[in-house]
Design a protein around this motif. Structure first.
Motif, mmCIF file in Angstrom:
data_model
loop_
_atom_site.group_PDB
_atom_site.id
_atom_site.type_symbol
_atom_site.label_atom_id
_atom_site.label_comp_id
_atom_site.label_asym_id
_atom_site.label_seq_id
_atom_site.Cartn_x
_atom_site.Cartn_y
_atom_site.Cartn_z
ATOM 1 N N SER A 161 0.825 -1.215 0.000
ATOM 2 C CA SER A 161 0.000 0.000 0.000
ATOM 3 C C SER A 161 0.854 1.258 0.000
ATOM 4 O O SER A 161 0.400 2.314 -0.464
ATOM 5 C CB SER A 161 -0.976 0.010 1.191
ATOM 6 O OG SER A 161 -0.316 0.307 2.399
ATOM 7 N N LEU A 162 2.095 1.166 0.492
ATOM 8 C CA LEU A 162 2.990 2.322 0.402
ATOM 9 C C LEU A 162 3.208 2.698 -1.064
ATOM 10 O O LEU A 162 3.207 3.878 -1.423
ATOM 11 C CB LEU A 162 4.334 2.025 1.075
ATOM 12 C CG LEU A 162 4.329 1.796 2.580
ATOM 13 C CD1 LEU A 162 5.725 1.394 3.058
ATOM 14 C CD2 LEU A 162 3.832 3.007 3.334
ATOM 15 N N VAL A 163 3.383 1.698 -1.904
ATOM 16 C CA VAL A 163 3.558 1.926 -3.342
ATOM 17 C C VAL A 163 2.248 2.432 -3.954
ATOM 18 O O VAL A 163 2.242 3.386 -4.742
ATOM 19 C CB VAL A 163 4.024 0.634 -4.043
ATOM 20 C CG1 VAL A 163 4.076 0.819 -5.552
ATOM 21 C CG2 VAL A 163 5.371 0.188 -3.499
ATOM 22 N N GLY A 164 1.137 1.824 -3.568
ATOM 23 C CA GLY A 164 -0.160 2.217 -4.105
ATOM 24 C C GLY A 164 -0.522 3.654 -3.811
ATOM 25 O O GLY A 164 -1.160 4.324 -4.636
ATOM 26 N N HIS A 165 -0.122 4.152 -2.674
ATOM 27 C CA HIS A 165 -0.402 5.551 -2.319
ATOM 28 C C HIS A 165 0.225 6.488 -3.346
ATOM 29 O O HIS A 165 -0.395 7.473 -3.771
ATOM 30 C CB HIS A 165 0.132 5.832 -0.908
ATOM 31 C CG HIS A 165 -0.540 6.971 -0.212
ATOM 32 N ND1 HIS A 165 -0.265 8.277 -0.482
ATOM 33 C CD2 HIS A 165 -1.485 6.980 0.754
ATOM 34 C CE1 HIS A 165 -1.000 9.056 0.296
ATOM 35 N NE2 HIS A 165 -1.759 8.283 1.058
ATOM 36 N N TRP A 166 1.443 6.182 -3.762
ATOM 37 C CA TRP A 166 2.096 6.988 -4.801
ATOM 38 C C TRP A 166 1.309 6.936 -6.108
ATOM 39 O O TRP A 166 1.125 7.965 -6.772
ATOM 40 C CB TRP A 166 3.522 6.478 -5.053
ATOM 41 C CG TRP A 166 4.507 6.930 -4.042
ATOM 42 C CD1 TRP A 166 4.962 6.231 -2.964
ATOM 43 C CD2 TRP A 166 5.169 8.196 -4.006
ATOM 44 N NE1 TRP A 166 5.864 6.986 -2.258
ATOM 45 C CE2 TRP A 166 6.014 8.197 -2.878
ATOM 46 C CE3 TRP A 166 5.137 9.330 -4.822
ATOM 47 C CZ2 TRP A 166 6.817 9.282 -2.539
ATOM 48 C CZ3 TRP A 166 5.939 10.414 -4.488
ATOM 49 C CH2 TRP A 166 6.764 10.385 -3.362
ATOM 50 N N LEU A 167 0.838 5.760 -6.471
ATOM 51 C CA LEU A 167 0.136 5.604 -7.745
ATOM 52 C C LEU A 167 -1.220 6.313 -7.743
ATOM 53 O O LEU A 167 -1.623 6.891 -8.747
ATOM 54 C CB LEU A 167 -0.047 4.119 -8.063
ATOM 55 C CG LEU A 167 1.242 3.345 -8.286
ATOM 56 C CD1 LEU A 167 0.955 1.864 -8.450
ATOM 57 C CD2 LEU A 167 2.003 3.888 -9.481
ATOM 58 N N ILE A 168 -1.929 6.254 -6.631
ATOM 59 C CA ILE A 168 -3.272 6.836 -6.573
ATOM 60 C C ILE A 168 -3.240 8.321 -6.260
ATOM 61 O O ILE A 168 -3.957 9.114 -6.881
ATOM 62 C CB ILE A 168 -4.136 6.066 -5.552
ATOM 63 C CG1 ILE A 168 -4.403 4.666 -6.095
ATOM 64 C CG2 ILE A 168 -5.441 6.799 -5.256
ATOM 65 C CD1 ILE A 168 -5.055 3.720 -5.103
ATOM 66 N N GLU A 169 -2.404 8.742 -5.305
ATOM 67 C CA GLU A 169 -2.394 10.129 -4.856
ATOM 68 C C GLU A 169 -1.336 10.993 -5.549
ATOM 69 O O GLU A 169 -1.425 12.220 -5.513
ATOM 70 C CB GLU A 169 -2.183 10.198 -3.341
ATOM 71 C CG GLU A 169 -3.230 9.475 -2.524
ATOM 72 C CD GLU A 169 -4.606 10.131 -2.574
ATOM 73 O OE1 GLU A 169 -4.734 11.270 -3.060
ATOM 74 O OE2 GLU A 169 -5.569 9.486 -2.128
#
Length: 170
Positions: free
Chosen positions: A51-59
């Protein structure tokens, strides 16, 4: 999107990697995670690392793994903006073996500079539990000032600490 790498004098703020999982699990399952709602069960640590990576992708922004010059993970520092937060924050967590080395301070200062210089934000804050004395001390050391309290539906009472605006840093 590629997660940017930020270098400080002593550390590298970089994208999370699978090789960080053991250190991240040790942190999240320990009492050191109390400041972020833990300790947590080990089984969800892989998903949280992802989710640390996903935060970059989404936000378009997120948290980095802070690593030493030998690439050993020391903590997690960067931007965090979960549901119910009033705005994005600078957040920090340092792994036990890195405590007392200035990791959070150096990485949080670099994160603040990234917010102002790269993301062009005019302001940024940190949300801190009122009983997290170490994080409160770090916010003060960075020049942040207490703004107000707020109650999150899951995290409970938190304090908003406002960081110096870009013009005050020059």
């Amino acid at each position: 999107m590629q997660i940017p790498t930020v270098r400080t004098e002593r550390f590298v703020l970089r994208a999370p990697r699978r090789s960080d999982l053991d250190a991240y699990t040790a942190f999240r399952t320990s009492d050191r995670a109390k400041g972020i709602g833990g300790p947590f069960p080990a089984f969800d640590t892989h998903a949280k690392l992802c989710s640390l990576v996903g935060h970059w992708l989404i936000e378009g922004f997120g948290r980095w793994i802070v690593a030493d010059k030998d690439d050993a993970p020391l903590g997690v520092v960067g931007f965090y903006y979960p549901d119910g937060w009033p705005e994005p924050e600078i957040a920090w967590s340092v792994f036990e073996h890195a405590e007392g080395q200035g990791v959070a301070y150096e990485a949080a200062v670099a994160t603040r500079a990234y917010a102002y210089d790269v993301l062009n934000w005019k302001t940024v804050m940190s949300c801190i539990s009122p009983d997290n004395s170490r994080s409160l001390a770090l916010a003060r050391r960075m020049g942040a000032v207490f703004e107000r309290s707020f109650t999150h539906s899951v995290e409970g009472e938190l304090q908003i600490w406002r960081h110096l605006p870009p013009e005050a840093l020059t």
